[in-house]
Design an enzyme around this catalytic site. Sequence first.
Site, PDB file in Angstrom:
ATOM      1  N   HIS A  30      -9.712 -38.226  -1.510  1.00 21.35           N
ATOM      2  CA  HIS A  30      -9.870 -39.548  -2.251  1.00 21.35           C
ATOM      3  C   HIS A  30      -8.517 -39.864  -2.800  1.00 21.35           C
ATOM      4  O   HIS A  30      -8.337 -40.530  -3.913  1.00 21.35           O
ATOM      5  CB  HIS A  30     -10.631 -39.415  -3.514  1.00 21.35           C
ATOM      6  CG  HIS A  30     -12.200 -38.493  -3.011  1.00 21.35           C
ATOM      7  ND1 HIS A  30     -13.393 -39.218  -2.570  1.00 21.35           N
ATOM      8  CD2 HIS A  30     -12.290 -37.240  -2.998  1.00 21.35           C
ATOM      9  CE1 HIS A  30     -14.186 -38.312  -2.275  1.00 21.35           C
ATOM     10  NE2 HIS A  30     -13.566 -37.119  -2.467  1.00 21.35           N
ATOM     11  N   SER A  79      16.058 -56.345   0.633  1.00 21.35           N
ATOM     12  CA  SER A  79      15.382 -57.576   0.399  1.00 21.35           C
ATOM     13  C   SER A  79      16.502 -58.692   0.152  1.00 21.35           C
ATOM     14  O   SER A  79      17.674 -58.506  -0.353  1.00 21.35           O
ATOM     15  CB  SER A  79      14.717 -57.539  -1.023  1.00 21.35           C
ATOM     16  OG  SER A  79      14.669 -58.648  -1.816  1.00 21.35           O
ATOM     17  N   LYS A 111      16.049 -52.961  -3.494  1.00 19.95           N
ATOM     18  CA  LYS A 111      14.995 -52.586  -2.721  1.00 19.95           C
ATOM     19  C   LYS A 111      15.333 -52.084  -1.371  1.00 19.95           C
ATOM     20  O   LYS A 111      16.357 -52.286  -0.866  1.00 19.95           O
ATOM     21  CB  LYS A 111      13.945 -53.820  -2.395  1.00 19.95           C
ATOM     22  CG  LYS A 111      13.283 -53.992  -3.698  1.00 19.95           C
ATOM     23  CD  LYS A 111      12.123 -54.844  -3.503  1.00 19.95           C
ATOM     24  CE  LYS A 111      11.241 -54.012  -2.545  1.00 19.95           C
ATOM     25  NZ  LYS A 111       9.959 -54.935  -2.383  1.00 19.95           N
ATOM     26  N   GLU A 138       5.247 -50.822   8.047  1.00 16.52           N
ATOM     27  CA  GLU A 138       4.422 -51.696   7.736  1.00 16.52           C
ATOM     28  C   GLU A 138       4.311 -52.622   8.887  1.00 16.52           C
ATOM     29  O   GLU A 138       3.057 -53.233   9.094  1.00 16.52           O
ATOM     30  CB  GLU A 138       5.223 -52.678   6.443  1.00 16.52           C
ATOM     31  CG  GLU A 138       5.376 -52.200   5.539  1.00 16.52           C
ATOM     32  CD  GLU A 138       6.081 -52.890   4.215  1.00 16.52           C
ATOM     33  OE1 GLU A 138       5.368 -53.684   3.748  1.00 16.52           O
ATOM     34  OE2 GLU A 138       7.436 -52.944   4.631  1.00 16.52           O
TER      35      GLU A 138
END
Length: 462
Positions: free
Chosen positions: A157, A278, A284, A291
């Site tokens: 979970h 970025s 970043k 992804e």
Amino acid sequence: MAKKTWSDRFEGSLHPAIVLFNASIGFDIELIEYDLTGSAAHAKMLAHSGIISVTEAEQLVAGLEQIRQEYRQGQFNPGVDQEDVHFAVERRLTELVGDVGKKLHTARSRNDQVGTDIRLYLRDQIDQIRASLRAFQETLVALASEHVETLIPGYTHLQRAQPISLAHHLLAYFQMAQRDWERLGEIRARTNISPLGSGALAGTTFPIDRHFSANLLGFEGLYANSLDGVSDRDFAIEFLGAASLIMVHLSRLSEEIILWASQEFSFIRLTDSCATGSSIMPQKKNPDVAELVRGKTGRVIGHLQSLLVLMKGLPLAYNKDLQEDKEALFDAVKTVQVCLEAMTILLSEGLVFQTERLAQAVAEDFSNATDVADYLAAKGVPFREAYNLVGKVVKTSLAQGKLLKDLTLAEWQALHPAFDTDIYAAITPQQVVAARNSYGGTGFEQVRQALAQAKLCLEVEG
Ligand code: ARG
């Protein structure tokens, strides 16, 4: 206006927009090498069966090989007026070898021809994807070998559950990839069946020898029914199912990598070779590879749906709808290939496990609570009773901002007289992991065996 393709039954030519609409050459050129190989085998079979002469077959085969060279050198670029790869090859062949080129299509239809091409293509691609799966598995095994004793929180979970060996976690993906590899092997066998000689739908009036061409092409069997031979795409759907599963497995790993790379987890650091920055936020570092793999998974699953829906309403036998099978299949093949390759690179050089942070993570939670209950149960306390006692101590510890390892012996014994000094050793993360020595569990001994087994499997099965 395009040259008329069809028989003299047709008087006019196709509307230019319909020429474009109808053409598949823009994408089925991908099949050209397989089309040439299939046609050469067909020509040899025609000679073998006495339908054309041996000399004619030799001329056809030489012409087909010349087209192969032209294509490889970038000199064969048929346009939409050629409709599809099959017509394009036949027309060029006739230019090259003269009228004998017109004999190639004896006892054959584009329906059994395209079916042959697609199966030869997919058989080849399956072999390449299986090789990429092996490279991915090798990388998992190499990484797992370095991290048998690295501990990482195990979750259910997405809540901390029990600590595990990082190698155990990685080897779970090895097992998924192993099933993917096996599944593709099974699908390869059902793909490797020859439809050639099924004709348009009903077979042919010529005394062909289907076994002969099938053997030349390395097919392991023949379609026993010509209608089925020209209209079956089960093998492609099965492949897309298997491709979807590969992507689902890669996507789950991607999701974990994305989580692990977040500041909240900080379980891994992305190296510069696989992360991007970025354009606006200089701090970043983004896990783009993972992804993209997660994103591309949707495409492949979509292709599976496309083909299922494509097939569901088709009456026997061939229908032009089937031309729509190709882009889905080609894109799925390419997507799976690039994703396997990217994930293999990501695992081998794109990330570094933050072992200190991981050690700290497994030491700072209550994921050893089950082991306290198991400790009591091993001393004769019924498990459910022990479970309730531990629930109570977790609650009071949380309220006091303490961990289980911080409890004094007096506190343990106040809870239950069966506790002794050995409780401290029993609940260290290392011991919690080591103790799960059941077959397939995370205990170090089990993980070492699983690792050896995985290496053996790669060696033996190639
Ligand atoms: N381009 C066609 C396809 O991909 C080839 C088969 C055409 N057959 C036909 N009967 N029109 O399906």
